[in-house]
Design a protein around this motif. Structure first.
Motif, PDB file in Angstrom:
ATOM      1  N   HIS A  44       0.825  -1.211   0.000  1.00 46.70           N
ATOM      2  CA  HIS A  44       0.000   0.000   0.000  1.00 46.70           C
ATOM      3  C   HIS A  44       0.857   1.259   0.000  1.00 46.70           C
ATOM      4  CE1 HIS A  44      -2.935   3.026   1.106  1.00 46.70           C
ATOM      5  NE2 HIS A  44      -2.168   3.342   2.139  1.00 46.70           N
ATOM      6  N   TRP A  54      -5.449   2.330  -3.266  1.00 46.52           N
ATOM      7  CA  TRP A  54      -6.863   1.990  -3.292  1.00 46.52           C
ATOM      8  C   TRP A  54      -7.736   3.221  -3.519  1.00 46.52           C
ATOM      9  CZ3 TRP A  54     -11.420   3.164  -0.940  1.00 46.52           C
ATOM     10  CH2 TRP A  54     -12.484   2.265  -1.105  1.00 46.52           C
ATOM     11  N   LEU A  63     -10.781  -1.801  -8.136  1.00 47.27           N
ATOM     12  CA  LEU A  63     -10.302  -2.240  -6.827  1.00 47.27           C
ATOM     13  C   LEU A  63      -9.101  -3.165  -7.005  1.00 47.27           C
ATOM     14  CD1 LEU A  63     -13.757  -3.317  -5.341  1.00 47.27           C
ATOM     15  CD2 LEU A  63     -12.654  -1.102  -5.028  1.00 47.27           C
ATOM     16  N   ASN A 175     -13.720  -4.014   0.299  1.00 47.26           N
ATOM     17  CA  ASN A 175     -14.202  -4.443  -1.018  1.00 47.26           C
ATOM     18  C   ASN A 175     -15.512  -5.219  -0.922  1.00 47.26           C
ATOM     19  OD1 ASN A 175     -12.020  -3.284  -2.278  1.00 47.26           O
ATOM     20  ND2 ASN A 175     -10.844  -5.176  -2.406  1.00 47.26           N
TER      21      ASN A 175
END
Length: 258
Positions: A44, A54, A63, A175
Motif C-alpha cells: 500500500h 486503493w 479495486l 471491497n
C-alpha cells in the motif's frame, strides 16, 4: 506492527517493523496473517507513493484484489524483534501485477521471503478491470525487474476432513468480501489450538479463485500428509481458494528460534 520507519524510493518500499504482542500467537511467534498484513501494508505504501493506491483507483471504479500469496521463512520472528521488510514491485505482465518481499532480522540476515500477485477488479461487475495507465505508472517509475510469477497453491491428494463454513462480519474488508488476510486464520482455526500449539506454519501459499462474500456458504476441505497440508474452499464444484503449506515443530524446528 510498528511501521513508522517507512521509506519509498523508485517504487520500492522499506519498512522497519517491531513485532507487537497482538500480532503473535500463544507462543509469542508472529502469526501467518500478521505476516500477510505486513506485506499488504508495504504494498500500500509503495502504491500510495506512486498514486495508484486503493483510494486513487476507487475513483475510477477499480479495486485492487490479490490472487496469490506465497510466504516462506527459515525462522519465524517472535514478539519484540525488529525486522526490515522490503516490498519490490515487479514489471507488470499483461493485467497481472507481481510483487516480491524480503524479510531481514535486526542483524541484517534475510530470514524470509514472500510473493504476491495482484490484478484490478471492476467494483460494479466484479470482473477483471484493465487500466493501462496503472502499468504505465509503474514503468515510468523505473520498475523493470521481472521474475517468475508466484506459484499457485496445490491441493493434496487423499480423503479430506470436510465441513461447511460461513464468513463472519468481521472477516469482511472494504471491497465487500472476505479479506484475503483472514483465509490463513481460518486454516489455523480449523487445525485448532492443539495442533497450532505444537506446530507453526513456516511456509504457505494461498491461491484465491473466487471471492467469498458474507452470504456465502463454502464447503471446506482439509488434507494432511506428514507435515504438509492443504486447505480448500468450494462453492459446489467451483473452487474459491486453496492454501497449501508446511508445519514446523515448535520444539525441534526453527519457528521462532533465533
Amino acid at each position: 506492527m510498528n511501521g513508522n520507519d517507512i521509506m519509498t524510493k523508485n517504487g520500492i518500499t522499506t519498512l522497519t517493523l517491531l513485532i507487537e504482542a497482538d500480532e503473535c500467537d500463544t507462543a509469542a511467534v508472529w502469526r501467518p496473517s500478521a505476516i500477510v498484513t505486513a506485506m499488504q501494508r508495504a504494498t500500500h505504501y509503495a502504491r500510495e507513493a506512486l498514486g495508484i493506491d486503493w483510494s486513487s483507483l476507487a475513483a475510477k471504479g477499480a479495486l485492487w484484489v490479490v490472487s496469490r500469496v506465497n510466504v516462506s521463512f527459515e525462522r519465524i520472528p517472535k514478539m519484540g524483534e525488529k525486522l526490515t521488510l522490503r516490498a519490490i514491485p515487479q514489471k507488470p505482465v499483461k493485467a497481472l501485477y507481481p510483487w516480491r518481499f524480503e524479510f531481514s532480522d535486526g542483524e541484517g540476515r534475510q530470514i524470509g521471503t514472500g510473493e504476491t500477485l495482484w490484478n484490478l477488479m471492476d467494483a460494479d461487475t466484479r470482473r477483471l478491470a484493465i487500466l493501462p495507465d496503472v502499468a504505465e505508472t509503474l514503468l515510468q517509475a523505473g520498475i523493470t525487474e521481472r521474475g517468475a510469477l508466484p506459484a499457485a497453491a496445490l491441493e493434496l491428494d487423499g480423503d479430506p476432513r470436510r465441513l461447511t463454513f460461513t464468513p463472519a462480519y468481521t472477516d469482511l474488508d472494504i471491497n465487500g468480501h472476505a479479506s484475503h488476510l483472514r483465509y490463513i486464520d481460518w486454516c489455523c482455526n480449523i487445525f485448532g489450538a492443539g495442533i497450532m500449539s505444537r506446530y507453526a506454519i513456516q511456509r504457505f501459499r494461498i491461491a484465491y479463485m473466487h471471492e467469498v462474500r458474507i452470504d456465502s456458504h463454502a464447503d471446506i476441505e482439509l488434507r494432511t500428509r506428514g507435515t504438509d497440508f492443504s486447505f480448500s474452499g468450494y462453492y459446489g464444484d467451483t473452487p474459491a481458494f486453496v492454501i497449501d503449506g508446511t508445519l514446523a515443530d515448535r520444539k525441534s524446528g526453527s519457528a521462532g528460534m533465533p
